[in-house]
Motif scaffolding. Structure first.
Motif, PDB file in Angstrom:
ATOM      1  N   VAL A   1      -9.358  -0.708   0.222  1.00 26.58           N
ATOM      2  CA  VAL A   1     -10.191   0.381   0.658  1.00 26.58           C
ATOM      3  C   VAL A   1     -10.096   1.503  -0.675  1.00 26.58           C
ATOM      4  O   VAL A   1      -8.860   1.799  -0.709  1.00 26.58           O
ATOM      5  N   ALA A   2     -11.108   1.710  -1.269  1.00 28.42           N
ATOM      6  CA  ALA A   2     -11.130   2.242  -2.265  1.00 28.42           C
ATOM      7  C   ALA A   2     -10.362   1.869  -3.509  1.00 28.42           C
ATOM      8  O   ALA A   2     -10.581   0.567  -3.996  1.00 28.42           O
ATOM      9  N   ASP A   3      -9.184   2.214  -4.054  1.00 26.27           N
ATOM     10  CA  ASP A   3      -8.445   1.823  -5.075  1.00 26.27           C
ATOM     11  C   ASP A   3      -7.097   1.110  -4.343  1.00 26.27           C
ATOM     12  O   ASP A   3      -6.097   1.031  -5.173  1.00 26.27           O
ATOM     13  N   VAL A   4      -6.816   1.554  -2.955  1.00 26.87           N
ATOM     14  CA  VAL A   4      -5.699   0.943  -2.353  1.00 26.87           C
ATOM     15  C   VAL A   4      -5.712  -0.384  -1.845  1.00 26.87           C
ATOM     16  O   VAL A   4      -6.736  -0.875  -0.984  1.00 26.87           O
ATOM     17  N   VAL A   5      -4.812  -1.345  -1.950  1.00 29.57           N
ATOM     18  CA  VAL A   5      -4.908  -2.703  -1.605  1.00 29.57           C
ATOM     19  C   VAL A   5      -3.537  -2.684  -0.602  1.00 29.57           C
ATOM     20  O   VAL A   5      -2.514  -2.335  -1.200  1.00 29.57           O
ATOM     21  N   ARG A   6      -4.001  -2.971   0.677  1.00 26.28           N
ATOM     22  CA  ARG A   6      -2.678  -3.289   1.586  1.00 26.28           C
ATOM     23  C   ARG A   6      -2.785  -4.797   1.998  1.00 26.28           C
ATOM     24  O   ARG A   6      -3.672  -5.372   2.175  1.00 26.28           O
ATOM     25  N   THR A   7      -1.517  -5.320   2.002  1.00 23.87           N
ATOM     26  CA  THR A   7      -1.141  -6.541   2.656  1.00 23.87           C
ATOM     27  C   THR A   7      -0.488  -6.586   3.852  1.00 23.87           C
ATOM     28  O   THR A   7       0.552  -5.938   3.744  1.00 23.87           O
ATOM     29  N   VAL A   8      -0.913  -7.045   4.839  1.00 25.79           N
ATOM     30  CA  VAL A   8      -0.187  -6.915   6.179  1.00 25.79           C
ATOM     31  C   VAL A   8      -0.113  -7.964   6.808  1.00 25.79           C
ATOM     32  O   VAL A   8      -0.998  -9.202   6.653  1.00 25.79           O
ATOM     33  N   VAL A   9       0.853  -8.111   7.967  1.00 26.28           N
ATOM     34  CA  VAL A   9       0.879  -9.402   8.653  1.00 26.28           C
ATOM     35  C   VAL A   9       0.467  -9.080  10.092  1.00 26.28           C
ATOM     36  O   VAL A   9       1.082  -8.062  10.551  1.00 26.28           O
ATOM     37  N   VAL A  10      -0.234  -9.742  10.877  1.00 24.64           N
ATOM     38  CA  VAL A  10      -0.850  -9.379  12.260  1.00 24.64           C
ATOM     39  C   VAL A  10       0.409  -9.646  12.948  1.00 24.64           C
ATOM     40  O   VAL A  10       0.990 -10.774  13.016  1.00 24.64           O
ATOM     41  N   ARG A  11       0.594  -8.443  13.891  1.00 23.42           N
ATOM     42  CA  ARG A  11       1.878  -8.494  14.819  1.00 23.42           C
ATOM     43  C   ARG A  11       1.077  -8.591  16.282  1.00 23.42           C
ATOM     44  O   ARG A  11       1.833  -9.315  17.086  1.00 23.42           O
ATOM     45  N   GLU A  12       0.207  -7.781  16.481  1.00 19.25           N
ATOM     46  CA  GLU A  12      -0.476  -7.874  17.696  1.00 19.25           C
ATOM     47  C   GLU A  12      -1.972  -7.724  17.473  1.00 19.25           C
ATOM     48  O   GLU A  12      -2.641  -7.438  16.562  1.00 19.25           O
ATOM     49  N   LEU A  13      -2.609  -8.115  18.785  1.00 21.46           N
ATOM     50  CA  LEU A  13      -4.066  -7.987  18.838  1.00 21.46           C
ATOM     51  C   LEU A  13      -4.445  -7.040  19.800  1.00 21.46           C
ATOM     52  O   LEU A  13      -3.940  -6.922  20.864  1.00 21.46           O
ATOM     53  N   SER A  14      -5.649  -6.180  19.579  1.00 24.56           N
ATOM     54  CA  SER A  14      -6.074  -5.191  20.448  1.00 24.56           C
ATOM     55  C   SER A  14      -7.559  -4.979  20.392  1.00 24.56           C
ATOM     56  O   SER A  14      -7.983  -5.129  19.311  1.00 24.56           O
ATOM     57  N   GLU A  15      -8.236  -5.070  21.651  1.00 18.71           N
ATOM     58  CA  GLU A  15      -9.711  -4.791  21.715  1.00 18.71           C
ATOM     59  C   GLU A  15      -9.980  -3.326  21.700  1.00 18.71           C
ATOM     60  O   GLU A  15     -10.962  -3.059  21.245  1.00 18.71           O
TER      61      GLU A  15
ATOM     62  N   SER B   1       3.530  -5.388  -0.832  1.00 16.82           N
ATOM     63  CA  SER B   1       2.433  -4.313  -0.698  1.00 16.82           C
ATOM     64  C   SER B   1       2.990  -2.761  -0.700  1.00 16.82           C
ATOM     65  O   SER B   1       2.498  -1.994  -1.371  1.00 16.82           O
ATOM     66  N   LEU B   2       3.945  -2.654  -0.029  1.00  9.18           N
ATOM     67  CA  LEU B   2       4.475  -1.316  -0.034  1.00  9.18           C
ATOM     68  C   LEU B   2       5.058  -0.679  -1.594  1.00  9.18           C
ATOM     69  O   LEU B   2       4.819   0.276  -2.125  1.00  9.18           O
ATOM     70  N   ALA B   3       5.601  -1.620  -2.177  1.00  8.56           N
ATOM     71  CA  ALA B   3       6.259  -1.486  -3.698  1.00  8.56           C
ATOM     72  C   ALA B   3       4.968  -1.356  -4.368  1.00  8.56           C
ATOM     73  O   ALA B   3       5.026  -0.385  -5.762  1.00  8.56           O
ATOM     74  N   ALA B   4       3.789  -2.062  -4.441  1.00  5.91           N
ATOM     75  CA  ALA B   4       2.682  -1.927  -5.304  1.00  5.91           C
ATOM     76  C   ALA B   4       2.162  -0.671  -5.012  1.00  5.91           C
ATOM     77  O   ALA B   4       1.500   0.263  -6.120  1.00  5.91           O
ATOM     78  N   ARG B   5       2.033  -0.238  -3.619  1.00  7.15           N
ATOM     79  CA  ARG B   5       1.347   1.171  -3.449  1.00  7.15           C
ATOM     80  C   ARG B   5       2.204   2.443  -4.129  1.00  7.15           C
ATOM     81  O   ARG B   5       1.674   3.145  -4.314  1.00  7.15           O
ATOM     82  N   GLU B   6       3.484   2.201  -3.987  1.00 10.20           N
ATOM     83  CA  GLU B   6       4.299   3.232  -4.499  1.00 10.20           C
ATOM     84  C   GLU B   6       4.163   3.419  -5.675  1.00 10.20           C
ATOM     85  O   GLU B   6       4.082   4.447  -6.494  1.00 10.20           O
ATOM     86  N   ALA B   7       4.233   1.969  -6.460  1.00  9.12           N
ATOM     87  CA  ALA B   7       3.762   2.048  -7.973  1.00  9.12           C
ATOM     88  C   ALA B   7       2.494   2.775  -8.440  1.00  9.12           C
ATOM     89  O   ALA B   7       2.463   3.637  -9.384  1.00  9.12           O
TER      90      ALA B   7
END
Length: 106
Positions: free
Chosen positions: A51-65, A83-89
């Motif tokens: 989203v814009a210049d922010v890249v986030r990598t996440v693992v899906v834990r739950e699903l919600s409608e 992902s957290l380290a890259a966003r902080e850098a």
């Protein structure tokens, strides 16, 4: 569950339409592969969202409608350590970057 609905419920995008546009433009990857809007998402898959210049990598834990409050939405995923380290850098680089307006003379 469809990936566009999950991205909306997890509050990565304000509307499903924005989530669909991001998926179609290749800004959302599931397990490092481009996907279609109607792709079914499963618990345990890795989702990369730009989203814009922010890249986030996440693992899906739950699903919600349903789209709920932010604390509930944050339980749907877990961001990876890389992902957290890259966003902080990136945040630090932006903090120490020169202000473009300082180059203007006149």
């Amino acid at each position: 569950m469809r990936i566009d609905k999950w991205l909306w419920a997890a509050r990565f995008f304000k509307t499903r339409g924005l989530a669909q546009d991001a998926i179609e433009n290749g800004r959302v990857l599931v397990d490092d592969e481009r996907v279609k809007v109607a792709r079914m998402l499963r618990v345990g898959e890795t989702v990369t969202v730009r989203v814009a210049d922010v890249v986030r990598t996440v693992v899906v834990r739950e699903l919600s409608e349903q789209r709920g409050p932010a604390p509930v939405a944050q339980r749907l995923y877990e961001e990876t350590a890389a992902s957290l380290a890259a966003r902080e850098a990136a945040r630090e680089r932006r903090r120490f970057a020169a202000e473009p307006a300082l180059a203007i003379e006149g």
